[in-house]
Write an enzyme that holds these catalytic residues in place. Structure first.
Site, mmCIF file in Angstrom:
data_model
loop_
_atom_site.group_PDB
_atom_site.id
_atom_site.type_symbol
_atom_site.label_atom_id
_atom_site.label_comp_id
_atom_site.label_asym_id
_atom_site.label_seq_id
_atom_site.Cartn_x
_atom_site.Cartn_y
_atom_site.Cartn_z
ATOM 1 C CB SER A 90 -4.785 5.488 9.402
ATOM 2 O OG SER A 90 -5.188 3.903 9.598
ATOM 3 C CB THR B 282 -2.478 1.132 3.778
ATOM 4 O OG1 THR B 282 -1.745 2.663 3.564
ATOM 5 C CG2 THR B 282 -3.395 1.257 2.444
ATOM 6 C CB THR C 5 -3.947 4.863 3.059
ATOM 7 O OG1 THR C 5 -3.221 5.367 4.482
ATOM 8 C CG2 THR C 5 -3.199 5.529 2.039
ATOM 9 N NE ARG D 294 3.596 10.489 1.449
ATOM 10 C CZ ARG D 294 3.101 9.384 1.940
ATOM 11 N NH1 ARG D 294 1.809 8.907 2.124
ATOM 12 N NH2 ARG D 294 3.947 8.290 2.354
ATOM 13 C CB VAL D 295 1.094 10.854 -4.142
ATOM 14 C CG1 VAL D 295 0.424 9.363 -4.480
ATOM 15 C CG2 VAL D 295 -0.034 11.890 -4.515
ATOM 16 N N GLY D 296 1.501 8.655 -1.502
ATOM 17 C CA GLY D 296 2.439 7.458 -1.027
ATOM 18 C C GLY D 296 2.378 6.500 -2.062
ATOM 19 C CG ASP D 297 2.950 2.727 -0.427
ATOM 20 O OD1 ASP D 297 2.473 3.458 0.472
ATOM 21 O OD2 ASP D 297 2.801 1.322 -0.147
ATOM 22 C CB THR E 108 0.194 -1.116 5.414
ATOM 23 O OG1 THR E 108 0.180 -0.072 6.209
ATOM 24 C CG2 THR E 108 0.449 -2.396 6.014
ATOM 25 N N GLY E 109 2.819 1.092 5.562
ATOM 26 C CA GLY E 109 3.917 1.391 6.237
ATOM 27 C C GLY E 109 4.226 2.599 5.569
ATOM 28 N N GLY F 2 5.392 4.908 2.826
ATOM 29 C CA GLY F 2 5.298 4.623 1.407
ATOM 30 C C GLY F 2 6.407 4.968 0.470
HETATM 31 N N1 ASP Z 1 1.543 3.519 2.968
HETATM 32 C C1 ASP Z 1 0.852 4.339 3.632
HETATM 33 C C2 ASP Z 1 1.601 5.684 2.805
HETATM 34 O O1 ASP Z 1 2.776 5.706 2.801
HETATM 35 C C3 ASP Z 1 0.766 4.579 4.656
HETATM 36 C C4 ASP Z 1 0.488 3.245 5.612
HETATM 37 O O2 ASP Z 1 0.054 2.400 4.875
HETATM 38 O O3 ASP Z 1 0.940 2.847 6.776
HETATM 39 O O4 ASP Z 1 0.607 6.737 2.551
#
Ligand code: ASP
Length: 291
Positions: free
Chosen positions: A51, A149, A167, A177-180, A200-201, A203
């Site tokens: 990941s 992440t 990540t 797509r851009v996450g957090d 993490t999780g 985003g």
């Molecule tokens: N936070 C990350 C994202 O949404 C993924 C993760 O940390 O599980 O890109």
């Protein structure tokens, strides 16, 4: 003479590997900034960790697009990259952005040409394992088919702090797509006068609440890192009351070296390394350990 006990705190069990790389630097008197970069690089370079970085989850087109960011507490400088293709260690590209100190955030093709200009090598980030995974998953095209992440917070012997994260984002995410994670204030934040946080999780849910920034502000106004993480996740839970079926977790570290970790669902662990500890432990879970 060292005035502070060095400490490094990371997300997930692969955080042990990040902590090991960072700790080697901290015990030799190195900086928190170097430690968090080295920690992220170790995880990015490991193809078994699917990941983050090399061998990371591909997007809907089968392409690995990486997000990473880093903040230096001592100088307050920041660097971030998003949707970066073909570079194994996006955290070091983010570090270069930080060092150049002209911009903070580079994305996509621009981030890649910056990396190549700075001497990074282009390579295929798909491993045989990730190609196989993509071929199996695509027909189902599950939402949130996988993610995680590496987020790392460190304090060095001078008391300086840094935070980094890296990540491949949500597996099978839309192109671009851009996450957090690379968004300063959403996935990570640090103000050395107070402390830092990294998440993490899913985003999108962290972006909606400026998660990491909110945690640091809660700490600024007196909450412990633990209570601050819980308070933020409580807010996320309230916003998503009817669809609380996703994971989101944060870790936090105060200037004084106090740690915190909380998640919405079970299963999240953090990894902690200091002069006496080198272990993982489960975080507090919403609804079970805090309301
Ligand atoms: N936070 C990350 C994202 O949404 C993924 C993760 O940390 O599980 O890109």
């Amino acid at each position: 003479m060292a005035q502070f006990q060095p400490l490094i705190l990371s997300t997930w069990d692969f955080g042990l590997e990040a902590n090991q790389a960072g700790w080697d630097i901290l015990v030799r008197g190195g900086t928190a900034l170097d430690a968090v970069e080295a920690g992220a690089r170790a995880v990015e370079s490991n193809p078994e960790i699917t990941s983050v970085g090399y061998g990371g989850y591909p997007n809907e087109m089968g392409v690995v697009q990486l997000d990473a960011a880093i903040i230096d507490g001592k100088t307050g400088r920041m660097g971030a990259v998003a949707a970066l293709e073909g570079i194994r260690n996006p955290i070091s590209v983010a570090r270069k952005v930080l060092e150049k100190n002209r911009h903070i955030f580079l994305v996509g093709a621009g981030a890649k040409s910056f990396a190549l200009r700075e001497g990074f090598r282009e390579e295929n980030l798909n491993t045989p394992q990730s190609v196989r995974w993509y071929a199996e998953q695509l027909p189902q095209s599950q939402q949130n088919a996988g993610h995680d992440t590496v987020g790392i917070l460190a304090r060095d012997a001078r008391g300086d702090m840094a935070v980094a994260c890296s990540t491949s984002g949500l597996a099978l995410k839309w192109c671009g797509r851009v996450g957090d994670s690379p968004l300063i204030g959403a996935g990570l934040y640090l103000d050395q006068a107070v402390g830092g946080a990294v998440g993490t999780g899913v985003g999108e849910r962290a972006i909606e609440v400026c998660g990491a920034f909110a945690i640091v502000e809660f700490m600024r106004y007196g909450l412990s890192p633990q209570k601050a993480c819980e308070q933020l996740l409580r807010r996320v839970a309230e916003r998503n009351r009817n669809r609380l079926n996703f994971q989101l977790a944060f870790i936090a570290l105060s200037r004084e070296g106090e740690t915190g970790a909380a998640s919405l669902q079970e299963g999240f662990v953090f990894a902690l390394r200091d002069s006496t500890r080198d272990h993982t432990a489960p975080s507090a879970v919403f609804g079970r350990d805090y309301p």
